[in-house]
Enzyme design. Sequence first.
Site, PDB file in Angstrom:
ATOM      1  N   GLU A 127       0.819  -1.218   0.000  1.00 41.22           N
ATOM      2  CA  GLU A 127       0.000   0.000   0.000  1.00 41.22           C
ATOM      3  C   GLU A 127       0.855   1.273   0.000  1.00 41.22           C
ATOM      4  O   GLU A 127       0.368   2.348   0.347  1.00 41.22           O
ATOM      5  CB  GLU A 127      -0.943   0.017   1.218  1.00 41.22           C
ATOM      6  CG  GLU A 127      -1.897  -1.145   1.313  1.00 41.22           C
ATOM      7  CD  GLU A 127      -3.028  -1.113   0.289  1.00 41.22           C
ATOM      8  OE1 GLU A 127      -3.029  -0.236  -0.590  1.00 41.22           O
ATOM      9  OE2 GLU A 127      -3.899  -1.992   0.380  1.00 41.22           O
ATOM     10  N   HIS A 150      -2.986   2.263   8.341  1.00 40.08           N
ATOM     11  CA  HIS A 150      -4.124   1.535   7.751  1.00 40.08           C
ATOM     12  C   HIS A 150      -4.356   0.278   8.562  1.00 40.08           C
ATOM     13  O   HIS A 150      -3.409  -0.436   8.900  1.00 40.08           O
ATOM     14  CB  HIS A 150      -3.799   1.176   6.294  1.00 40.08           C
ATOM     15  CG  HIS A 150      -4.687   0.122   5.713  1.00 40.08           C
ATOM     16  ND1 HIS A 150      -6.055   0.270   5.617  1.00 40.08           N
ATOM     17  CD2 HIS A 150      -4.411  -1.112   5.212  1.00 40.08           C
ATOM     18  CE1 HIS A 150      -6.567  -0.816   5.059  1.00 40.08           C
ATOM     19  NE2 HIS A 150      -5.592  -1.670   4.809  1.00 40.08           N
ATOM     20  N   HIS A 152      -7.679  -2.937   9.537  1.00 38.30           N
ATOM     21  CA  HIS A 152      -8.975  -3.513   9.191  1.00 38.30           C
ATOM     22  C   HIS A 152      -9.885  -3.468  10.425  1.00 38.30           C
ATOM     23  O   HIS A 152     -10.344  -4.505  10.900  1.00 38.30           O
ATOM     24  CB  HIS A 152      -8.787  -4.944   8.679  1.00 38.30           C
ATOM     25  CG  HIS A 152      -7.916  -5.044   7.457  1.00 38.30           C
ATOM     26  ND1 HIS A 152      -7.397  -6.230   6.990  1.00 38.30           N
ATOM     27  CD2 HIS A 152      -7.468  -4.083   6.596  1.00 38.30           C
ATOM     28  CE1 HIS A 152      -6.674  -6.008   5.887  1.00 38.30           C
ATOM     29  NE2 HIS A 152      -6.700  -4.706   5.644  1.00 38.30           N
ATOM     30  N   GLU A 180     -17.692  12.400  22.281  1.00 37.02           N
ATOM     31  CA  GLU A 180     -16.392  12.983  21.947  1.00 37.02           C
ATOM     32  C   GLU A 180     -16.017  12.897  20.460  1.00 37.02           C
ATOM     33  O   GLU A 180     -15.062  13.538  20.033  1.00 37.02           O
ATOM     34  CB  GLU A 180     -15.293  12.311  22.776  1.00 37.02           C
ATOM     35  CG  GLU A 180     -15.654  12.281  24.247  1.00 37.02           C
ATOM     36  CD  GLU A 180     -14.670  13.027  25.126  1.00 37.02           C
ATOM     37  OE1 GLU A 180     -13.481  12.803  24.946  1.00 37.02           O
ATOM     38  OE2 GLU A 180     -15.129  13.814  25.982  1.00 37.02           O
ATOM     39  N   HIS A 221     -13.171  -2.971   3.238  1.00 37.90           N
ATOM     40  CA  HIS A 221     -11.744  -3.249   3.423  1.00 37.90           C
ATOM     41  C   HIS A 221     -11.208  -2.773   4.779  1.00 37.90           C
ATOM     42  O   HIS A 221     -10.771  -3.568   5.604  1.00 37.90           O
ATOM     43  CB  HIS A 221     -10.952  -2.621   2.263  1.00 37.90           C
ATOM     44  CG  HIS A 221      -9.494  -2.920   2.297  1.00 37.90           C
ATOM     45  ND1 HIS A 221      -8.724  -3.054   1.163  1.00 37.90           N
ATOM     46  CD2 HIS A 221      -8.632  -3.098   3.323  1.00 37.90           C
ATOM     47  CE1 HIS A 221      -7.477  -3.326   1.505  1.00 37.90           C
ATOM     48  NE2 HIS A 221      -7.405  -3.342   2.819  1.00 37.90           N
TER      49      HIS A 221
END
Length: 283
Positions: A127, A150, A152, A180, A221
């Site tokens: 990525e 990143h 999942h 919040e 994803h």
Amino acid sequence: MSKKIQLEETALENIMQFRPIQEMIEVTSNLYRLGWDERNGGNITYLVDEAEVQKYIDTTKVIRNSPMSFDGKELVGKYFLVTGSGKYFKNVQSDPENNLGILRVAEDAHSVDLLWGYSDGGLPTSELPAHFMSHIARLAVDPENRVVMHCHATHLLAMTFSHEITSKAITRTLWEMCTECLVVFPEGIKVLPWLVPGSNEIGEATAKAMKDFRLVLWSFHGVYGAGRTIDETFGLIETAEKAAEVYTYVQAQGGMKQMITDENFKALAKQFGVTPNKDFFEM
Ligand code: 13P
Ligand code: ZN
């Protein structure tokens, strides 16, 4: 000064004392334990200081060079600590040198020089386009931005199947699930449609979103977060994911019977001095 003393003075320090590596070990372990990075899921890029890196590694020694499929001219000469492709967050703690790498974006702007890590011959995360393009986008609006993460995250990912997937709809629901949230991400979260992971296309779409958002949700994803520190970035994702978890419970408990009102949101924004994204909330 004797030669021996000179040598001792220039000796490199133990890389395991490099604070960003310690932070990376801690955060990948936490992400794994939270269940947000199964197998090789997830990747992190951390912009680190050249002067700091040089205390620990000889930056004139390039282990190997790997190509990038995009133009990284804005990042030439910058150093990044990056999780390896196909590596498991679960294993970073026991073997950081195999699962992490320190890279410098090479002069040609289309490749990276490996200076440390990926000891089994590995590569940086697949990525890299989404990460580096996001760094470029975030640095343009916040020169202090250092981290792109990143993962999942389970409940956020689930919401992209069950919830209306416009940025406004998901943002509003997340804000409503925990007081919040509006304070932590007043700009909201940008939702992208399903795109091929690792592609320049998903990288470009993520980076475009990152000009205005620090949180980007990839449908079916996972999620991207950006911030100045590992803690701030992790905390951002953690806050959105917690709201998504609460949403899951609320749905399971039969839906909302009462809610945070627009008046509550206005009072909240005033108290904390934040401006909610006007596309999602009219003050
Ligand atoms: P990498 O193992 O290449 O980092 O890929 C994991 C992932 O989450 C892809 O989106
Ligand atoms: Zn992923």
